[in-house]
Design a protein around this motif. Structure first.
Motif, PDB file in Angstrom:
ATOM      1  N   PHE A  51       2.686   4.898 -23.852  1.00  0.00           N
ATOM      2  CA  PHE A  51       1.315   5.062 -24.279  1.00  0.00           C
ATOM      3  C   PHE A  51       1.346   4.086 -25.239  1.00  0.00           C
ATOM      4  N   ALA A  52       2.234   3.623 -26.023  1.00  0.00           N
ATOM      5  CA  ALA A  52       2.020   2.681 -27.252  1.00  0.00           C
ATOM      6  C   ALA A  52       2.002   1.344 -26.792  1.00  0.00           C
ATOM      7  N   ASN A  53       2.797   0.973 -25.493  1.00  0.00           N
ATOM      8  CA  ASN A  53       2.584  -0.368 -24.622  1.00  0.00           C
ATOM      9  C   ASN A  53       1.692  -0.633 -23.588  1.00  0.00           C
ATOM     10  N   GLY A  54       1.270   0.649 -23.075  1.00  0.00           N
ATOM     11  CA  GLY A  54       0.262   0.524 -22.154  1.00  0.00           C
ATOM     12  C   GLY A  54      -1.238   1.376 -22.236  1.00  0.00           C
ATOM     13  N   GLY A  55      -1.160   2.204 -23.160  1.00  0.00           N
ATOM     14  CA  GLY A  55      -2.325   2.987 -23.345  1.00  0.00           C
ATOM     15  C   GLY A  55      -3.627   2.166 -23.435  1.00  0.00           C
ATOM     16  N   GLY A  56      -3.496   1.356 -24.505  1.00  0.00           N
ATOM     17  CA  GLY A  56      -4.774   0.525 -24.702  1.00  0.00           C
ATOM     18  C   GLY A  56      -5.160  -0.263 -23.614  1.00  0.00           C
ATOM     19  N   ALA A  57      -4.345  -0.879 -22.962  1.00  0.00           N
ATOM     20  CA  ALA A  57      -4.696  -1.534 -21.555  1.00  0.00           C
ATOM     21  C   ALA A  57      -5.291  -0.685 -20.544  1.00  0.00           C
ATOM     22  N   ALA A  58      -4.924   0.493 -20.337  1.00  0.00           N
ATOM     23  CA  ALA A  58      -5.411   1.555 -19.473  1.00  0.00           C
ATOM     24  C   ALA A  58      -6.698   2.079 -19.794  1.00  0.00           C
ATOM     25  N   ILE A  90      11.603  11.643 -17.982  1.00  0.00           N
ATOM     26  CA  ILE A  90      10.666  12.181 -17.077  1.00  0.00           C
ATOM     27  C   ILE A  90       9.380  12.153 -17.786  1.00  0.00           C
ATOM     28  N   SER A  91       9.174  12.391 -18.989  1.00  0.00           N
ATOM     29  CA  SER A  91       7.697  12.099 -19.747  1.00  0.00           C
ATOM     30  C   SER A  91       7.272  10.683 -19.686  1.00  0.00           C
ATOM     31  N   GLY A  92       8.288   9.985 -19.853  1.00  0.00           N
ATOM     32  CA  GLY A  92       7.792   8.439 -19.640  1.00  0.00           C
ATOM     33  C   GLY A  92       7.307   8.285 -18.243  1.00  0.00           C
ATOM     34  N   SER A  93       7.879   8.942 -17.085  1.00  0.00           N
ATOM     35  CA  SER A  93       7.421   8.598 -15.883  1.00  0.00           C
ATOM     36  C   SER A  93       5.939   9.160 -15.637  1.00  0.00           C
ATOM     37  N   ILE A  94       5.851  10.397 -16.305  1.00  0.00           N
ATOM     38  CA  ILE A  94       4.502  11.078 -16.162  1.00  0.00           C
ATOM     39  C   ILE A  94       3.336  10.155 -16.871  1.00  0.00           C
ATOM     40  N   ALA A  95       3.703   9.483 -17.893  1.00  0.00           N
ATOM     41  CA  ALA A  95       2.567   8.739 -18.782  1.00  0.00           C
ATOM     42  C   ALA A  95       2.551   7.529 -18.189  1.00  0.00           C
ATOM     43  N   ALA A  96       3.640   6.974 -17.222  1.00  0.00           N
ATOM     44  CA  ALA A  96       3.381   5.630 -16.532  1.00  0.00           C
ATOM     45  C   ALA A  96       2.571   5.837 -15.455  1.00  0.00           C
ATOM     46  N   ALA A  97       2.848   7.106 -14.740  1.00  0.00           N
ATOM     47  CA  ALA A  97       1.669   7.376 -13.724  1.00  0.00           C
ATOM     48  C   ALA A  97       0.371   7.226 -14.108  1.00  0.00           C
ATOM     49  N   MET A  98      -0.007   8.028 -15.373  1.00  0.00           N
ATOM     50  CA  MET A  98      -1.412   8.183 -15.665  1.00  0.00           C
ATOM     51  C   MET A  98      -1.869   6.855 -16.187  1.00  0.00           C
ATOM     52  N   VAL A  99      -0.961   5.994 -16.696  1.00  0.00           N
ATOM     53  CA  VAL A  99      -1.488   4.517 -17.104  1.00  0.00           C
ATOM     54  C   VAL A  99      -1.797   3.534 -15.758  1.00  0.00           C
TER      55      VAL A  99
END
Length: 262
Positions: free
Chosen positions: A87-94, A25-34
């Motif tokens: 966020f570790a894998n997609g945060g920088g790109a976002a 669930i937390s990963g889903s929210i983070a993925a939506a933000m990214v």
């Protein structure tokens, strides 16, 4: 209108990711933000590149899951990604995509692609490399290590890492109409992120030993008991190593870009 369509794509992708147990669930929210930050800056091209990383990496994580069960005992987390992994894998790109939104310079597309290429290279190397029939070699001890050991390399894993970086570089070349030399640099620095990840994992990432079964693991609790740290820094877990390796690759890539094109 396009933004609403992109938002719908993000929602559908996140829901499917959670349904197929790719995301918590937390990963889903983070993925939506990214995804939203990527949409704002780099639109459908950025979303497509991010989506290729997410889908292929998730599929490789699930591929031959039963065979990887023993390896997962060494890792702090399983194949279902939480917010820290996202966020570790997609945060920088976002973040880079958001910078492009405020300042549409080609360098942000280049750095966005390096972040994705690095994450893709490392994930492919980890997930496919664990299936190697030949035991990997630890770059710290130069001796044979168990599959899934941080800082260990194999021929299969290395080939997978090269392929993961190359795929993103080629897609970035077509999606963003980049020059050949920029696409080549994305490939080089994407794979560099994988190399840095391996180095950090071997020498600096925290490693623990179970006090009950005495196996080496990344977990702070194993067999129901607190594990004993054997090396590395406590704050440097796998998620932090993933982010740091991509960040270093992008930073070096930015330095080279500045020397060649500015």
């Amino acid at each position: 209108m396009d933004n609403y369509i992109y938002l719908l794509i993000i929602v559908i992708t996140v829901v499917l990711g959670y349904s197929f147990r790719f995301l918590t669930i937390s990963g889903s929210i983070a993925a939506a933000m990214v995804g939203i930050l990527t949409m704002l800056g780099l639109h459908i091209q950025g979303l497509f590149l991010l989506g290729v990383f997410f889908v292929t990496s998730s599929c490789w994580s699930k591929y031959k899951r039963m065979q990887k069960n023993k390896v997962e005992e060494r890792h702090a987390k399983g194949s279902q990604r939480d917010w820290q992994q996202v966020f570790a894998n997609g945060g920088g790109a976002a973040v880079v995509s958001l910078l492009y939104y405020f300042s549409p310079e080609p360098v942000w597309i280049y750095l966005f692609s390096i972040f994705i290429a690095s994450s893709n290279s490392d994930t492919w190397a980890s997930e496919i490399g664990t299936l190697s029939k030949k035991a990997p070699i630890s770059i710290r001890t130069l001796s044979i290590a168990e599959n899934g050991t941080s800082g260990a390399i194999s021929m299969l894993g290395t080939f997978a890492g090269v392929s993961g970086a190359l795929l993103i570089a080629l897609l970035a070349f077509f999606l963003f109409e980049l020059s050949y030399d920029l696409a080549f640099l994305i490939f080089i620095f994407g794979f560099l992120g994988n190399i840095v990840d391996t180095f950090l994992g071997a020498f600096f990432q925290a490693s623990y030993q179970c006090t009950q079964c005495h196996s080496e693991t990344e977990k702070t609790v194993h067999c129901g008991h607190k594990t004993k740290k054997t090396r590395g820094f406590s704050f440097l877990n796998n998620d932090f190593v993933n982010f740091l390796s991509s960040f270093i690759a992008a930073l070096v890539g930015f330095a080279v870009y500045t020397l060649l094109y500015v």
